[in-house]
Design an enzyme around this catalytic site. Structure first.
Site, short mmCIF file in Angstrom:
data_model
loop_
_atom_site.label_atom_id
_atom_site.label_comp_id
_atom_site.label_asym_id
_atom_site.label_seq_id
_atom_site.Cartn_x
_atom_site.Cartn_y
_atom_site.Cartn_z
CE LYS A 79 -2.52 33.91 16.45
NZ LYS A 79 -2.40 33.62 17.89
CB SER A 154 1.31 32.26 18.06
OG SER A 154 0.02 32.40 18.61
CB SER A 178 -0.53 33.57 21.49
OG SER A 178 0.39 32.54 21.22
N1 GLN Z 1 3.88 30.24 23.16
C1 GLN Z 1 2.89 29.38 23.74
C2 GLN Z 1 2.88 28.06 23.00
O1 GLN Z 1 3.70 27.88 22.20
C3 GLN Z 1 1.56 30.04 23.73
C4 GLN Z 1 0.96 30.04 22.39
C5 GLN Z 1 -0.39 30.64 22.39
O2 GLN Z 1 -0.79 31.31 23.33
N2 GLN Z 1 -1.12 30.36 21.34
O3 GLN Z 1 2.07 27.22 23.22
#
Ligand code: GLN
Length: 497
Positions: A79, A154, A178
């Site tokens: 990532k 994400s 994410s």
């Molecule tokens: N979707 C969640 C957020 O927007 C989690 C994102 C993540 O785990 N990095 O914060």
């Protein structure tokens, strides 16, 4: 069967028996990336030369008979918020668009030490803030099961890459879902380890008390292999946990007999897609018919998880992202004085969701509001932790949905941040509690899209999670499957990498 169709475990056996070489493997994945990535857009940066270099050096070592790590020669995707020395690490943000880190994250060092060729850096929501990979400053990633749908986020790039055979394994990060939510939406296995189990050194900070590096893979066994490599203490990360349970493979096939399983009432909610709920209940009865003791359990604090998370995570983000000022590295826009320089640099460098988080976080931490928002959210977090501690006295494993719905349409939630936030409702409390949480394939929706189950256990119980995941993989309905990529024949659209 083509090489990309094998699991990492099978590929590792093939390499050890010299049925293939790492170079051949890397070349086959690179070809696959060339073919599929223009449509799926999972990668921000591909690193073919570097991957081939690593592959050739591993192949030579193998020929010389040197002792190698089981994952030596197996390609992997990373990532793009995980630092790679000499390779751009953009966090899918304009502010780091040209940033090349001078050092490797501890997890990347581990990949390199094991001789795993890095195929490239995968797309994400800017600074990992989002649930669809549409917040990437560069381009959205598409779901390989249906190109009109999001892959989740994400870590959408990593999930889509693994699902479509553009990498057998990938690293992601999970702050509030994410890894697990994109894994669910793409039909792969995504592990958020216990907070501290895997070093965060070199993971670009979003919300440090929640951020955790984890894995995306095709199966529990592949997950265990990669976790074996990246888990462990790190002197560079003071929150990393001491060594324990280092072999995640050895009890994979132990089954589920006598396990005490709680079906989380709040994660099979009436507001969820009906087929998703039905899949969870079916999975629970499968456990029961194989000797587990299954009951419904209520975790009322889950209802407060989302609100607490969306104060705590932005608060930490507002502090962590203070470092992007254009002075030492990253995007820089000049101004007539320092204040204008900061304003322009940050104004032009950050996208709208990142700005929203910085503003919410700054507000929640500001004098006069701190007690009402941040402190209150921290109290809720403590109550969530306690609720989990209590529940794990009675249950070994909790099960629920990994996402309330299958993949949604691109653009469907981009104009409504609250709707987007709600897509993590199943994942967030596990993050706040710091416990390990695993998304696994849970069958298919009538729309043809994959659905995900989420398994949660007490801190440091990754082995148990993987054992239960392995059980589900033996059953036809929850067996991991790959999408048919019928778009391969048609020419790619413009845009993307
Ligand atoms: N979707 C969640 C957020 O927007 C989690 C994102 C993540 O785990 N990095 O914060």
């Amino acid at each position: 069967m083509e090489l990309f169709e094998y699991s990492a475990y099978e590929l590792s056996k093939m390499l050890q028996r010299k049925k293939t070489s790492s170079e051949e493997l890397v070349r086959s994945y690179l070809k696959r990336i060339e073919l599929i990535n223009p449509r799926v857009n999972a990668y921000i940066t591909a690193t073919p030369a570097l991957a081939l270099d690593t592959a050739q050096s591993v192949d030579n070592k193998r020929i010389r008979g040197e002792e190698l790590h089981p994952l030596a020669g197996i390609p992997v995707a990373v990532k793009d918020n995980i630092s790679t020395a000499g390779i751009k690490t953009t966090c899918a943000s304009r502010i780091l668009e040209h940033y090349i880190p001078p050092y490797d994250a501890t997890v990347v060092k581990a990949l390199n030490r094991a001789g795993m060729p890095v195929l490239g850096k995968t797309n994400l929501d800017e600074f990992a803030m989002g649930s669809s990979t549409e917040n990437s400053a560069f381009f959205p990633t598409r779901n390989p099961w249906d190109l009109e749908k999001v892959p989740g986020g994400s870590s959408g790039g990593s999930a889509a890459a693994v699902a479509s055979g553009m990498a057998p394994l990938a690293l992601g990060s999970d702050t509030g879902g994410s890894i697990r939510q994109p894994a669910a939406l793409c039909g792969v296995t995504g592990l958020r380890p216990t907070y501290g189990r895997v070093s965060r050194y070199g993971l670009v900070a979003f919300a440090s008390s929640l951020d955790q590096v984890g894995t995306l893979a095709l199966s529990a066994r592949d997950t265990a292999l990669l976790l074996n490599l990246v888990a462990g203490p790190d002197p560079h990360d003071s929150t990393s946990l001491p060594d324990r349970d280092r072999d995640y493979i050895d009890n994979l096939t132990a089954g589920v007999e006598n396990l005490r399983v709680g079906v989380i009432k709040q994660n099979v909610a009436d507001s969820f897609d009906r087929e998703v709920t039905a899949a969870v209940l079916k999975a629970a009865s499968l456990l029961e018919s194989n000797g587990a003791r299954v009951e419904e359990v209520s975790l009322p604090m889950i209802d407060y998880g989302l609100s607490a998370y969306y104060l705590i995570a932005p608060s930490e983000a507002s502090s962590n992202l203070g470092r992007y000022d254009g002075v030492r590295y990253g995007y820089f826009a000049p101004g007539k004085d320092i204040s204008e320089m900061f304003c322009r640099t940050r104004g032009e460098g950050f996208g709208p969701e990142v700005k929203r988080r910085i503003m919410i976080g700054t507000y929640a931490l500001s004098a006069g509001y701190y007690d009402a928002y941040y402190l209150q959210a921290m109290k809720v977090r403590t109550m969530i932790r306690r609720e989990y501690e209590e529940v794990f006295k009675r249950y070994d494993i909790l099960i629920g949905a990994a996402s309330p719905t299958p993949a949604f349409k691109l653009g469907e939630k981009t104009s409504d941040p609250l709707q987007m936030y709600l897509s993590d409702v199943c994942n967030i409390t596990d993050s706040l509690a710091g416990v390990p949480s695993l998304a696994i394939p849970g069958g298919f929706h009538s729309s043809g899209l994959p659905m995900g189950l989420q398994l949660t256990a007490a801190p440091q119980s990754e082995r148990l999670l993987l054992q239960v995941a392995c059980f589900f993989e033996q059953h036809p309905e929850t067996k991991p499957r790959r999408p048919e990529l019928d778009f391969i024949e048609s020419p790619p659209e413009e845009g993307g990498m």
